[in-house]
Design an enzyme around this catalytic site. Sequence first.
Site, short mmCIF file in Angstrom:
data_model
loop_
_atom_site.label_atom_id
_atom_site.label_comp_id
_atom_site.label_asym_id
_atom_site.label_seq_id
_atom_site.Cartn_x
_atom_site.Cartn_y
_atom_site.Cartn_z
N ARG A 140 22.49 72.45 37.99
CA ARG A 140 22.04 71.13 38.43
C ARG A 140 22.56 70.78 39.82
O ARG A 140 21.85 70.14 40.60
CB ARG A 140 22.48 70.05 37.44
CG ARG A 140 21.73 70.10 36.12
CD ARG A 140 22.12 68.94 35.23
NE ARG A 140 21.43 68.99 33.95
CZ ARG A 140 20.25 68.45 33.69
NH1 ARG A 140 19.62 67.79 34.66
NH2 ARG A 140 19.70 68.55 32.50
N GLU A 158 24.51 74.39 29.82
CA GLU A 158 23.98 73.41 28.88
C GLU A 158 23.28 74.13 27.74
O GLU A 158 22.48 75.04 27.97
CB GLU A 158 23.00 72.46 29.57
CG GLU A 158 23.60 71.67 30.71
CD GLU A 158 22.59 70.75 31.37
OE1 GLU A 158 21.54 70.49 30.74
OE2 GLU A 158 22.84 70.30 32.50
N GLU A 208 11.58 68.63 32.90
CA GLU A 208 12.73 68.03 33.58
C GLU A 208 13.03 68.79 34.87
O GLU A 208 13.34 68.18 35.91
CB GLU A 208 13.95 68.04 32.66
CG GLU A 208 15.16 67.36 33.29
CD GLU A 208 16.38 67.40 32.39
OE1 GLU A 208 17.39 66.78 32.76
OE2 GLU A 208 16.32 68.03 31.32
N ASP A 233 4.31 64.41 39.97
CA ASP A 233 4.20 63.13 40.68
C ASP A 233 4.35 63.40 42.18
O ASP A 233 5.37 63.09 42.79
CB ASP A 233 5.27 62.16 40.19
CG ASP A 233 5.09 60.77 40.78
OD1 ASP A 233 3.95 60.44 41.18
OD2 ASP A 233 6.08 60.02 40.84
N HIS A 272 12.38 58.78 27.58
CA HIS A 272 12.71 60.19 27.81
C HIS A 272 11.47 60.84 28.43
O HIS A 272 10.56 61.27 27.71
CB HIS A 272 13.09 60.87 26.50
CG HIS A 272 14.27 60.26 25.81
ND1 HIS A 272 15.54 60.26 26.36
CD2 HIS A 272 14.38 59.60 24.63
CE1 HIS A 272 16.38 59.64 25.54
NE2 HIS A 272 15.70 59.22 24.47
N CYS A 298 10.94 63.57 29.86
CA CYS A 298 10.69 64.99 29.61
C CYS A 298 9.85 65.20 28.35
O CYS A 298 9.20 66.23 28.20
CB CYS A 298 12.01 65.75 29.46
SG CYS A 298 13.05 65.63 30.93
#
Length: 807
Positions: A454, A483, A494, A551, A773, A775
Amino acid sequence: MSLQTPQQPSSAATSDLLLPAVGDKRFLLVCGMNEESLDPPSAEAVGAEQEQGVAEAEQAGKESEKLPPPLTESSTASGGLERGPKSDISPFNSFISTISQKQEDAGSSPTQFVIADIKNVKELPPLGHDVRQKQRNSIDTLPVEMNVSVPPETSLPIQTKTVQDFQEDVEKAKLSGDWKTVYEFYSTTFDSFSEVNSAFKKYSNAPFNSIEDCRVDIKFVYAVYDALLITPQDIQKCVLKGTINGLLQEWKGSRTKDDLRAYFILIQNPLFSNASTYVIYAHLLRQIAALTEGDHHFLVHWFKKLSQKRLKMIIERLLQFISLRLFPAKPEELPPVEKCNWWIPSATKVLSLFNAANSLANPPIIPYTDFYNSTLDHIDLMEEYHNWQCYGNSQRFSFCQYPFIISIAAKKVIIQRDSEQQMINIARQSLVDKVTRRQRPDMNMLFLNVKVRRMHLVSDSLDELTRKREDLKKKLKVTFVGEAGLDMGGLTKEWFLLLIRQIFHPDYGMFTYHKDSHCHWFSSLNCDNYSEFRLVGALMGLAVYNSITLDIRFPPCCYKKLLSPPIVPCDQNTPVGIGSVTIDDLCQVMPELAHGLKELLAYEGNVEEDFYSTFQVFQEEFGVIKCYNLKPGGDKIPVTNQNRKEYVQLYVDFLLNKSIYKQFAAFYYGFHSVCASYALLLLRPEEVEILVCGSPELDMNALQKHTQYDGYQKTDVTIRHFWEVVLEFPLELQKKLLHFATGSDRVPVGGMADLNFKISKSEASTDWLPVAHTCFNQLCLPPYKTKKELKEKLTIGISNAEGFGLE
């Protein structure tokens, strides 16, 4: 595979500024054709067929003892026609067998002709199916006009009846019930091409010197066809009978300007909405499709002069004709498919002329989506696509030769299945390579596995996609290092959302956001490495292949450049992403600058003295002002009234093409590294945008219908209040809700059903705002007690949220 270069326009200038000559390939690309066009059969062969057909009709007339069944009042079967009482035409089972002697007695009834058995029909020789070559630049814009020989004019008797005279005759007939005068007008007018011209052709002393003017009294044509729908059945029948006569009489010989006018008028006949007239309609379409390309140029320019209402009617009739030939409601009304396999190719080619006319008009008369035929969503699309791939330059017809008729939903199916096939092939090859090397197969090798941190999202993503360039067409799976989690679609989405948000942030410097146009554009700053632009292109390609909606706010000209050309050229030195841009394209990116340039073009004073500009532009780069010449020696060439158009065009080209060439070329190659497919040839730039970003058309009722619930029932009070509030929201708040819950305010190509939107019951206090959420397209909604409270909390939540948290 290299693209064909269109021929350059001729420099010859005459009084006629027409479209390219018959052999020019550019017009073929517009209309969806190639050099193997629908050539009409020879005059001798057709003449022999006609004589034999007439003889059969006469023989059938002698043997038959029954008249056609009486006609009954009914409404039009086609949507788009004006509503009103009209007659149902008795079936014309054969184009040839309905013909009767032209020299029939004046007192005979127009219904006194017989219909032969459809099984005994002798069809005219079928036309070959034209096929457009797969290599093409665009089907949506006509090329530069060139000189085409003008068909000869013929001398005709002048029709003295005016629109007012005709309308008065119709009104009198409606009041008195005596339609004799009106019947005589229709029976005479539609008996031959020359009579059609006599009735509707406008006469003037000025010489004909423009392709734009068809010299048809179009208001008179509209009035005659509108009245035809409310006339008695014998008048409608005589019009169809006369049309048959005209089509047979005019089949031989070269075409005149009057022939083209007759086709232009006859194609507008509203009676062709009825399936019982389709045999006649099919032959009219075939004759129009078989005209030379030069003749098609005239028709295209004339079609673009039609009103929006009339053009839409004709398009709907053509689409209905194709649909009912594919899936006939009453198969017994139509000839067997094997005897009329030329129907659909002819109709589709004629439809392509209207599509070209609509594209030529500025702005287009009707939306390009009005040419979609949703019936094609239910045929074997991949067979159509494979036929096009395998027989692209042969005589086998495929709807993919005319992509304007295929809906975006159908194109998405083709692209997805094509991408799936490519994914399977690449995964299979990876598996074979492993087995060949006697290595144990690993299921992970079947996917494009992206592992990122990340804190280093962009650099890790770039490294992964660069290192695994050969796997880009495999199914994407994303893992965030450190993760725990299995990617079932949520992690992938995501990853896209986070990556796009970071790359398009203004501080990142790759893209500039223009507030007045609400879109991003490529930064023109030079840099040493353009690989990150390639990453953005690859992300867009991966989004299309993995059905993810991004987007991203690029202007429409970006997608036009992305398809320039739609297939990556073999020669690496060939420029890519150089679109044909205009000041209207600049207006979509920098509206204020475009407005200033338009003011320059319209300025009535002395441009050179008042503006004191040269062919030079200035840009700021890292605090330093740099100047660029728009042409060699541009700093010494003043902008004048005479050369300001050239200055504006060079300025627009510099801003949208040359100044960002390296950035956009990297972006172009990134996109095509994933989406390299002939399926891209089917797409318009607007359709690429919809595939990447989704559709802006919202239908909250559809969203309500397809919403899933977790912890709630759709009959619960909270859910009922929620939908009452959402459906009452203005469009802007509905978009914010969608963006809040899914990360985008656009809808996937498949509609709201493809969103998989879910509302879950939140155990949080009703004092809290709703949570989303993105995702998983999931909205967590506390069980608010009242509708007022729900509306207040929901409005606050969606109006103040951005991305993954509140500002």
